[in-house]
Design a protein around this motif. Structure first.
Motif, PDB file in Angstrom:
ATOM      1  N   THR A 185       0.873  -1.173   0.000  1.00  9.88           N
ATOM      2  CA  THR A 185       0.000   0.000   0.000  1.00  9.88           C
ATOM      3  C   THR A 185       0.905   1.216   0.000  1.00  9.88           C
ATOM      4  OG1 THR A 185      -1.802  -1.110   1.179  1.00  9.88           O
ATOM      5  CG2 THR A 185      -1.737   1.294   1.290  1.00  9.88           C
ATOM      6  N   ASP A 186       0.799   2.042  -1.035  1.00  9.77           N
ATOM      7  CA  ASP A 186       1.683   3.192  -1.206  1.00  9.77           C
ATOM      8  C   ASP A 186       0.896   4.485  -1.250  1.00  9.77           C
ATOM      9  OD1 ASP A 186       4.101   1.744  -1.399  1.00  9.77           O
ATOM     10  OD2 ASP A 186       3.648   1.236  -3.473  1.00  9.77           O
ATOM     11  N   PHE A 187       1.513   5.542  -0.674  1.00 10.10           N
ATOM     12  CA  PHE A 187       0.887   6.862  -0.652  1.00 10.10           C
ATOM     13  C   PHE A 187       1.812   7.890  -1.283  1.00 10.10           C
ATOM     14  CE2 PHE A 187      -0.769   4.624   3.116  1.00 10.10           C
ATOM     15  CZ  PHE A 187      -2.132   4.725   2.878  1.00 10.10           C
ATOM     16  N   THR A 188       1.222   8.810  -2.026  1.00 15.69           N
ATOM     17  CA  THR A 188       1.950   9.957  -2.558  1.00 15.69           C
ATOM     18  C   THR A 188       1.064  11.187  -2.425  1.00 15.69           C
ATOM     19  OG1 THR A 188       3.287   8.707  -4.128  1.00 15.69           O
ATOM     20  CG2 THR A 188       2.961  11.012  -4.614  1.00 15.69           C
ATOM     21  N   TYR A 189       1.655  12.271  -1.949  1.00 14.32           N
ATOM     22  CA  TYR A 189       0.952  13.558  -1.838  1.00 14.32           C
ATOM     23  C   TYR A 189       1.642  14.515  -2.789  1.00 14.32           C
ATOM     24  CZ  TYR A 189      -1.168  17.703   0.350  1.00 14.32           C
ATOM     25  OH  TYR A 189      -1.862  18.854   0.589  1.00 14.32           O
ATOM     26  N   LEU A 190       0.893  15.055  -3.727  1.00 16.27           N
ATOM     27  CA  LEU A 190       1.509  15.882  -4.762  1.00 16.27           C
ATOM     28  C   LEU A 190       0.521  16.875  -5.340  1.00 16.27           C
ATOM     29  CD1 LEU A 190       1.980  13.605  -7.951  1.00 16.27           C
ATOM     30  CD2 LEU A 190       0.245  13.263  -6.192  1.00 16.27           C
ATOM     31  N   MET A 207       5.422  16.182  -3.122  1.00 12.88           N
ATOM     32  CA  MET A 207       5.613  16.697  -1.768  1.00 12.88           C
ATOM     33  C   MET A 207       5.915  15.618  -0.735  1.00 12.88           C
ATOM     34  SD  MET A 207       2.818  19.792  -1.610  1.00 12.88           S
ATOM     35  CE  MET A 207       1.427  18.869  -2.237  1.00 12.88           C
ATOM     36  N   ALA A 208       5.413  14.403  -0.920  1.00  9.34           N
ATOM     37  CA  ALA A 208       5.675  13.338   0.055  1.00  9.34           C
ATOM     38  C   ALA A 208       5.283  11.993  -0.534  1.00  9.34           C
ATOM     39  CB  ALA A 208       4.884  13.584   1.338  1.00  9.34           C
ATOM     40  N   ASN A 209       6.019  10.963  -0.120  1.00  9.50           N
ATOM     41  CA  ASN A 209       5.623   9.608  -0.506  1.00  9.50           C
ATOM     42  C   ASN A 209       6.055   8.621   0.567  1.00  9.50           C
ATOM     43  OD1 ASN A 209       8.422   8.670  -1.229  1.00  9.50           O
ATOM     44  ND2 ASN A 209       8.178  10.221  -2.824  1.00  9.50           N
ATOM     45  N   GLY A 210       5.370   7.503   0.621  1.00  4.92           N
ATOM     46  CA  GLY A 210       5.675   6.473   1.607  1.00  4.92           C
ATOM     47  C   GLY A 210       4.856   5.228   1.317  1.00  4.92           C
ATOM     48  N   GLY A 211       5.143   4.165   2.029  1.00  7.20           N
ATOM     49  CA  GLY A 211       4.415   2.932   1.779  1.00  7.20           C
ATOM     50  C   GLY A 211       4.625   1.905   2.868  1.00  7.20           C
ATOM     51  N   ILE A 212       3.782   0.896   2.841  1.00  7.44           N
ATOM     52  CA  ILE A 212       3.835  -0.174   3.833  1.00  7.44           C
ATOM     53  C   ILE A 212       3.603  -1.507   3.129  1.00  7.44           C
ATOM     54  CG2 ILE A 212       1.371   0.085   4.395  1.00  7.44           C
ATOM     55  CD1 ILE A 212       2.067  -0.699   7.279  1.00  7.44           C
ATOM     56  N   TYR A 213       4.256  -2.547   3.621  1.00  2.00           N
ATOM     57  CA  TYR A 213       4.225  -3.852   2.976  1.00  2.00           C
ATOM     58  C   TYR A 213       2.985  -4.636   3.408  1.00  2.00           C
ATOM     59  CZ  TYR A 213       6.316  -8.074   0.925  1.00  2.00           C
ATOM     60  OH  TYR A 213       6.577  -9.181   0.153  1.00  2.00           O
ATOM     61  N   ILE A 350      -2.599  -0.340   8.208  1.00  2.00           N
ATOM     62  CA  ILE A 350      -2.638   0.641   7.126  1.00  2.00           C
ATOM     63  C   ILE A 350      -3.078   1.999   7.660  1.00  2.00           C
ATOM     64  CG2 ILE A 350      -3.812   1.281   4.969  1.00  2.00           C
ATOM     65  CD1 ILE A 350      -3.941  -1.708   4.296  1.00  2.00           C
ATOM     66  N   ALA A 351      -4.099   1.998   8.519  1.00  2.00           N
ATOM     67  CA  ALA A 351      -4.598   3.257   9.105  1.00  2.00           C
ATOM     68  C   ALA A 351      -3.520   3.934   9.938  1.00  2.00           C
ATOM     69  CB  ALA A 351      -5.835   2.977   9.952  1.00  2.00           C
ATOM     70  N   ASN A 352      -2.790   3.150  10.729  1.00  6.43           N
ATOM     71  CA  ASN A 352      -1.726   3.720  11.567  1.00  6.43           C
ATOM     72  C   ASN A 352      -0.605   4.289  10.704  1.00  6.43           C
ATOM     73  OD1 ASN A 352      -3.100   3.030  13.888  1.00  6.43           O
ATOM     74  ND2 ASN A 352      -1.970   1.135  14.217  1.00  6.43           N
ATOM     75  N   TYR A 353      -0.277   3.569   9.636  1.00  8.70           N
ATOM     76  CA  TYR A 353       0.771   4.089   8.754  1.00  8.70           C
ATOM     77  C   TYR A 353       0.320   5.376   8.080  1.00  8.70           C
ATOM     78  CZ  TYR A 353       4.255   4.783   5.258  1.00  8.70           C
ATOM     79  OH  TYR A 353       5.241   5.380   4.507  1.00  8.70           O
ATOM     80  N   LEU A 354      -0.924   5.424   7.631  1.00  5.13           N
ATOM     81  CA  LEU A 354      -1.446   6.635   6.994  1.00  5.13           C
ATOM     82  C   LEU A 354      -1.370   7.822   7.948  1.00  5.13           C
ATOM     83  CD1 LEU A 354      -2.925   8.208   4.788  1.00  5.13           C
ATOM     84  CD2 LEU A 354      -5.080   7.239   5.635  1.00  5.13           C
ATOM     85  N   GLU A 355      -1.725   7.600   9.204  1.00  2.00           N
ATOM     86  CA  GLU A 355      -1.671   8.677  10.193  1.00  2.00           C
ATOM     87  C   GLU A 355      -0.239   9.164  10.387  1.00  2.00           C
ATOM     88  OE1 GLU A 355      -2.883  11.539  12.711  1.00  2.00           O
ATOM     89  OE2 GLU A 355      -4.201  10.189  11.589  1.00  2.00           O
ATOM     90  N   SER A 385     -14.114   2.408   3.760  1.00  4.34           N
ATOM     91  CA  SER A 385     -14.574   3.008   5.022  1.00  4.34           C
ATOM     92  C   SER A 385     -13.458   3.776   5.715  1.00  4.34           C
ATOM     93  CB  SER A 385     -15.106   1.920   5.958  1.00  4.34           C
ATOM     94  OG  SER A 385     -16.221   1.269   5.408  1.00  4.34           O
ATOM     95  N   LEU A 386     -12.243   3.225   5.683  1.00  2.00           N
ATOM     96  CA  LEU A 386     -11.096   3.885   6.299  1.00  2.00           C
ATOM     97  C   LEU A 386     -10.907   5.289   5.738  1.00  2.00           C
ATOM     98  CD1 LEU A 386      -8.350   4.138   7.766  1.00  2.00           C
ATOM     99  CD2 LEU A 386      -7.342   2.794   5.910  1.00  2.00           C
ATOM    100  N   PHE A 387     -10.932   5.434   4.426  1.00  2.00           N
ATOM    101  CA  PHE A 387     -10.687   6.730   3.807  1.00  2.00           C
ATOM    102  C   PHE A 387     -11.872   7.678   3.968  1.00  2.00           C
ATOM    103  CE2 PHE A 387      -7.284   4.317   1.910  1.00  2.00           C
ATOM    104  CZ  PHE A 387      -6.271   5.249   1.823  1.00  2.00           C
ATOM    105  N   ARG A 388     -13.076   7.147   3.946  1.00  2.00           N
ATOM    106  CA  ARG A 388     -14.242   8.014   4.138  1.00  2.00           C
ATOM    107  C   ARG A 388     -14.264   8.605   5.540  1.00  2.00           C
ATOM    108  NH1 ARG A 388     -17.200   4.002   0.949  1.00  2.00           N
ATOM    109  NH2 ARG A 388     -17.633   4.910  -1.107  1.00  2.00           N
ATOM    110  N   LYS A 389     -13.891   7.798   6.530  1.00  2.00           N
ATOM    111  CA  LYS A 389     -13.879   8.292   7.911  1.00  2.00           C
ATOM    112  C   LYS A 389     -12.736   9.265   8.145  1.00  2.00           C
ATOM    113  CE  LYS A 389     -16.049   4.151   9.890  1.00  2.00           C
ATOM    114  NZ  LYS A 389     -15.836   2.932  10.739  1.00  2.00           N
TER     115      LYS A 389
END
Length: 418
Positions: A185-190, A207-213, A350-355, A385-389
């Motif tokens: 699961t990978d995140f990028t903010y741009l 601006m930022a990127n990160g990910g979790i296995y 995933i939620a903890n990593y996103l935070e 649900s995770l992203f909506r909340k």
């Protein structure tokens, strides 16, 4: 003569290739295949890739060697090679087989032997481990060369997804991209801006990127552990010595919950251990299922049943985990609530990593203009649900969950200007 660039998203579950015409600056075709390889039982028949691998696997009565989720061994230093029909294959060799299949199909469409490609990679192949990450990209680079590419660049997969999404925008936006695949699961903010879509300088927009296995395979493994392994003897008892009854070690069953281990789960020693446990369990029928699973190479078909159930639960509140093959009989109704409870720890990670990703990069959720979710795992209800909340003020956007990344990678030709 036309010049082409291939954008390649080599995925855990599926792999895609987008053909980019550098003159018209348009994508002409997109190809997608399952990331599967099947080596026929008869060595003279060789191997097949993608959809054909499943058909051959079934027609061979599942007697050959079936390889799935090979992407997950790229970062594993413990995996050096596997032997198939007395031939050694390392990680790069296996990946190259899939990449070459994609390239051959694309070359047929273009009528050219294209050697230029932007290849996607997760932000982290294995949880922010630099050594493993370097190993994985080195192996992926070697695989691309073996497949016939000589001019190669790498791009983070969520950035590829972002560039695909950018084509649909009419104004500048700050976008959080989440690419949820089978393995990561990978995140990028741009910053995305349709006026800069063809720019050769996009570094300042990242601006930022990160990910979790963690990905869809993690959910499947967790489900297999909770609901599948009891059908294969996880709770079986055996008589170690007369009068001393013990439970079969649960560590044995971890091997059938992970594809990267099941692919290479064929050692003589472990087979002997399994046969001994079966004998001392009094020939427990469920433990017999484990022997059948291994001897008949049924792992893929079991996990396909789990995958089908997971897909049905994206649309319904209940689905059946059903499997009937070679004397193994599983038929159990699973509610959406039960499934969400089973995978809740993975969702929580995933939620903890996103935070932590937001905090580490000083991203205020209120500053996010848009969310773009891609990848097959993004359709899981708990993920939605995770992203909506977390972002109730932002609309969830998605494109083609299986082709978006490849298309965005094909739009990343600016990488060759550096």
């Amino acid at each position: 003569m036309k010049q082409y660039l291939y954008g390649i998203d080599f995925g855990t579950t599926n792999s895609a290739l987008a053909i980019f015409d550098e003159e018209s600056r348009e994508i002409t075709h997109t190809i997608i295949i399952p990331s599967l390889i099947y080596f026929h039982q008869n060595v003279a028949e060789g191997h097949v890739v993608g959809e054909a691998a499943v058909a051959a696997y079934l027609s061979d009565n599942m007697k050959g060697r079936f390889i799935k989720s090979v992407k997950q061994v790229l970062s594993r230093s413990s995996f050096t090679e596997t032997r198939i029909h007395n031939k050694r294959y390392n990680a790069s060799d296996l990946v190259a087989i899939i990449l070459k299949e994609l390239k051959d199909r694309a070359d047929q469409l273009t009528g050219q032997y294209c050697q230029k490609a932007v290849i996607g990679r997760p932000v982290f192949f294995d949880d922010d481990d630099v050594q493993k990450d370097t190993l994985a990209q080195t192996r992926l680079q070697k695989a691309a060369v073996l497949a016939g590419f000589t001019n190669i660049r790498f791009q983070f997969e969520p950035i590829g997804a972002a560039f695909a999404y950018e084509k649909s925008l009419v104004k500048k936006e700050k976008v959080l991209v989440a690419d949820l695949g089978g393995g990561t699961t990978d995140f990028t903010y741009l910053v995305l801006d349709p006026e800069k879509a063809n720019s050769n300088d996009r570094k300042s927009d990242m601006m930022a990127n990160g990910g979790i296995y963690i990905g869809g395979d993690s959910f499947d493994s967790t489900f297999m552990w909770e609901k599948g392994t009891p059908y294969f003897g996880k709770n079986s008892k055996y008589e170690a010595t007369p009068g001393k009854v013990l439970t079969v070690p649960v560590s044995l069953f971890a091997n059938i919950c992970s594809w990267e281990q099941m692919n290479f789960f064929n050692g003589l020693r472990i087979k002997k251990d399994i046969e001994d446990y079966y004998y001392f369990s009094g020939n427990d029928r469920k433990f017999k299922n484990l022997i059948t699973l291994i001897d008949n190479n049924l792992g893929y078909s079991v996990f396909q049943s789990i995958e089908q159930m997971k897909i049905r639960l994206t649309e319904k509140n209940e689905a059946s985990f059903r499997y009937h093959q070679s004397g193994i009989d599983i038929d159990e109704n699973i509610s959406l609530a039960e499934y969400e409870n089973i995978i809740s720890k993975d969702i929580e990670r995933i939620a903890n990593y996103l935070e932590s990703f937001l905090q580490k990069n000083n991203i205020d959720p209120k500053d996010i203009d848009s969310l773009f979710l891609t990848g097959g795992t993004s359709m899981v209800s708990s993920i939605q649900s995770l992203f909506r909340k977390k972002f109730p003020h932002v609309k969830l956007n998605s494109g083609d969950n299986f082709k978006s990344v490849a298309k965005g990678l094909a739009y990343s030709g600016y990488l060759f200007e550096n």
